[in-house]
Write an enzyme that holds these catalytic residues in place. Structure first.
Site, PDB file in Angstrom:
ATOM      1  N   ARG A 128       0.481  -0.859   0.111  1.00  0.00           N
ATOM      2  CA  ARG A 128      -0.375   0.494  -0.053  1.00  0.00           C
ATOM      3  C   ARG A 128       1.074   0.885  -0.136  1.00  0.00           C
ATOM      4  NH1 ARG A 128      -5.742   1.607   3.713  1.00  0.00           N
ATOM      5  NH2 ARG A 128      -6.154   0.398   1.747  1.00  0.00           N
ATOM      6  N   HIS A 145      -6.947   0.663  -6.748  1.00  0.00           N
ATOM      7  CA  HIS A 145      -7.452  -0.656  -5.441  1.00  0.00           C
ATOM      8  C   HIS A 145      -8.551  -1.169  -5.899  1.00  0.00           C
ATOM      9  CE1 HIS A 145      -7.916  -1.168  -1.350  1.00  0.00           C
ATOM     10  NE2 HIS A 145      -8.741  -0.375  -0.963  1.00  0.00           N
ATOM     11  N   GLN A 163     -10.547  -3.920  -3.631  1.00  0.00           N
ATOM     12  CA  GLN A 163     -11.723  -3.607  -2.772  1.00  0.00           C
ATOM     13  C   GLN A 163     -12.438  -3.841  -4.481  1.00  0.00           C
ATOM     14  OE1 GLN A 163     -12.346  -1.783   0.143  1.00  0.00           O
ATOM     15  NE2 GLN A 163     -14.240  -2.396  -0.324  1.00  0.00           N
ATOM     16  N   ASP A 196     -16.871   7.442  -2.159  1.00  0.00           N
ATOM     17  CA  ASP A 196     -15.919   7.568  -1.261  1.00  0.00           C
ATOM     18  C   ASP A 196     -15.343   8.821  -0.299  1.00  0.00           C
ATOM     19  OD1 ASP A 196     -13.221   6.609   0.264  1.00  0.00           O
ATOM     20  OD2 ASP A 196     -12.603   6.726  -1.858  1.00  0.00           O
ATOM     21  N   CYS A 204     -16.854   2.362   0.054  1.00  0.00           N
ATOM     22  CA  CYS A 204     -15.447   1.177   0.512  1.00  0.00           C
ATOM     23  C   CYS A 204     -15.202   1.204   2.098  1.00  0.00           C
ATOM     24  CB  CYS A 204     -13.876   1.706  -0.050  1.00  0.00           C
ATOM     25  SG  CYS A 204     -13.791   3.161  -0.515  1.00  0.00           S
ATOM     26  N   ARG A 206     -13.575  -8.366   1.868  1.00  0.00           N
ATOM     27  CA  ARG A 206     -12.599  -8.579   1.720  1.00  0.00           C
ATOM     28  C   ARG A 206     -11.431  -9.581   1.508  1.00  0.00           C
ATOM     29  NH1 ARG A 206     -10.477  -3.013   1.361  1.00  0.00           N
ATOM     30  NH2 ARG A 206      -8.596  -4.180   0.657  1.00  0.00           N
TER      31      ARG A 206
HETATM   32  N1  NVA Z   1      -9.604   6.996  -1.430  1.00  0.00           N
HETATM   33  C1  NVA Z   1      -9.853   6.761  -0.579  1.00  0.00           C
HETATM   34  C2  NVA Z   1      -9.382   5.268   0.204  1.00  0.00           C
HETATM   35  C3  NVA Z   1      -9.953   4.851   1.358  1.00  0.00           C
HETATM   36  C4  NVA Z   1      -9.690   2.630   1.445  1.00  0.00           C
HETATM   37  C5  NVA Z   1      -8.451   6.966   0.219  1.00  0.00           C
HETATM   38  O1  NVA Z   1      -7.381   6.639  -0.260  1.00  0.00           O
HETATM   39  O2  NVA Z   1      -7.905   7.331   1.338  1.00  0.00           O
HETATM   40  N1   CP Z   2     -11.140   0.376   2.059  1.00  0.00           N
HETATM   41  C1   CP Z   2     -10.202   0.400   2.735  1.00  0.00           C
HETATM   42  O1   CP Z   2      -9.330   0.128   2.202  1.00  0.00           O
HETATM   43  O2   CP Z   2     -10.278   0.196   4.392  1.00  0.00           O
HETATM   44  P1   CP Z   2      -8.783   0.784   4.778  1.00  0.00           P
HETATM   45  O3   CP Z   2      -8.078   2.085   4.488  1.00  0.00           O
HETATM   46  O4   CP Z   2      -9.100   0.288   6.420  1.00  0.00           O
HETATM   47  O5   CP Z   2      -7.845  -1.008   4.071  1.00  0.00           O
END
Ligand code: NVA
Ligand code: CP
Length: 318
Positions: A101, A128, A131, A233, A273, A301
């Site tokens: 990540r 992502h 997801q 989101d 998400c 997930r």
């Molecule tokens: N768009 C959000 C998704 C979190 C799962 C982020 O990147 O913070």
């Molecule tokens: N939806 C998602 O990826 O959540 P987290 O940021 O908690 O992993």
């Protein structure tokens, strides 16, 4: 080497098997799963916070018989400037797979070039994919007949319309554009003109020879018309914290209110998400609606990522 860093790393023909496996892992939870990761250690390099992704991968790797090694970016030398190339080569000598990540999607692409082990994208600024696969499976569970095949699950998505509201030029929107193309779904995105899907996702579609047939509108009610899924989101993603005030002001007209949700199909599903910010991108009443499936998405997930891990892992040599 099979990696999973974007939705289209699995061919459409591989999806029925993957979805069927996710469902059988879900139905069989509580009983031991085939230990396809026995003897393996998977490293998880995270440069951003996570609840769902971290926990579901750690639990999933454990349930498949493997060992998960969580590495915060700042705990390893990559946080002090060691190159991605050298990190990839070194980790490939120790572990059997990588879950990453981070911010820049090109860093994950670079890892795939220099690793001799499978790499899974656990979120970048661009995509992502874990997801989206869990989300698609979650909707398909609702739409396909009980006891149907993996092919039935995947076919239940075809021709469905997803409306995506809010920040339509970041990871979740990009991933749904690519995912909709793969799953044969229609997608309409609504946000301010300055947040329209960007060049990077258009270039990705072109590279893959996929039509640029997503719709973008500044009118949220036009986007949700005839939608089977209403999706949103957070307005301020990880890494964008300094822009939070401006984003909240500009994206406010795209909040998923009960009124907006009611303008979709009468049986439309609400999806997010998570994490959610009730009162910002979505009203609490929508999160609590019986057609909100946000916690099924979160649960899935685990099951979908176990199926993905099993599909990309390389068996140990006898
Ligand atoms: N768009 C959000 C998704 C979190 C799962 C982020 O990147 O913070
Ligand atoms: N939806 C998602 O990826 O959540 P987290 O940021 O908690 O992993």
């Amino acid at each position: 080497m099979k990696h999973f860093i974007k939705e289209t790393d699995f061919a459409a023909s591989e999806l029925p098997g993957l979805f069927a496996h996710a469902r059988s892992l879900k139905q069989g939870r509580g009983r031991p799963a085939a230990p396809v990761l026995a003897g393996q250690t998977w490293a998880m390099i995270f440069s951003k916070s996570s609840t769902r992704t971290r926990v579901s991968f750690e639990v999933g790797i454990h349930e498949l018989g493997g060992n998960a090694l969580f590495l915060n970016k700042n705990d390893i030398q990559i946080g002090r400037g060691e190159t991605i190339q050298d990190t990839a080569k070194v980790l490939s000598r120790f572990v059997h797979g990588l879950v990453v990540r981070t911010f820049d999607h090109q860093d994950v692409e670079a890892l795939t070039q220099h690793c001799s082990i499978p790499v899974i994208n656990a979120l970048t600024d661009f995509l992502h994919p874990c997801q989206i696969y869990a989300d698609a499976f979650t909707a398909a569970e609702r739409w396909s007949r009980p006891g149907g095949t993996g092919g039935d699950l995947v076919a239940s998505l075809r021709g469905r319309k997803i409306a995506y509201l809010g920040d339509t030029c970041f990871n979740m929107a990009n991933s749904w554009i690519l995912g909709a193309s793969l799953f044969g779904m229609k997608i309409a995105l609504a946000g301010p003109a300055g947040y329209a899907p960007g060049e990077e996702i258009r270039a990705q579609l072109k590279r893959e020879g996929r039509p640029l047939d997503f719709q973008f509108t500044t009118d949220p009610f036009a986007a949700v018309k005839d939608a089977d899924i209403v999706y949103t989101d957070v307005w301020t993603s990880m890494g964008q914290e300094s822009e939070s005030g401006q984003r909240t002001a500009e994206l406010a007209p795209y909040a998923v209110t009960a009124k907006l949700f009611a303008a979709a199909k009468p049986d439309a599903l609400f999806m997010h998400c998570l994490p959610a910010h009730a009162g910002e991108e979505v009203e609490q009443a929508v999160l609590d609606n019986p057609r909100s499936i946000i916690f099924d998405q979160a649960e899935n997930r685990l099951h979908m990522q176990k199926a993905i891990l099993a599909a990309v892992a390389r068996p140990l040599r006898a």
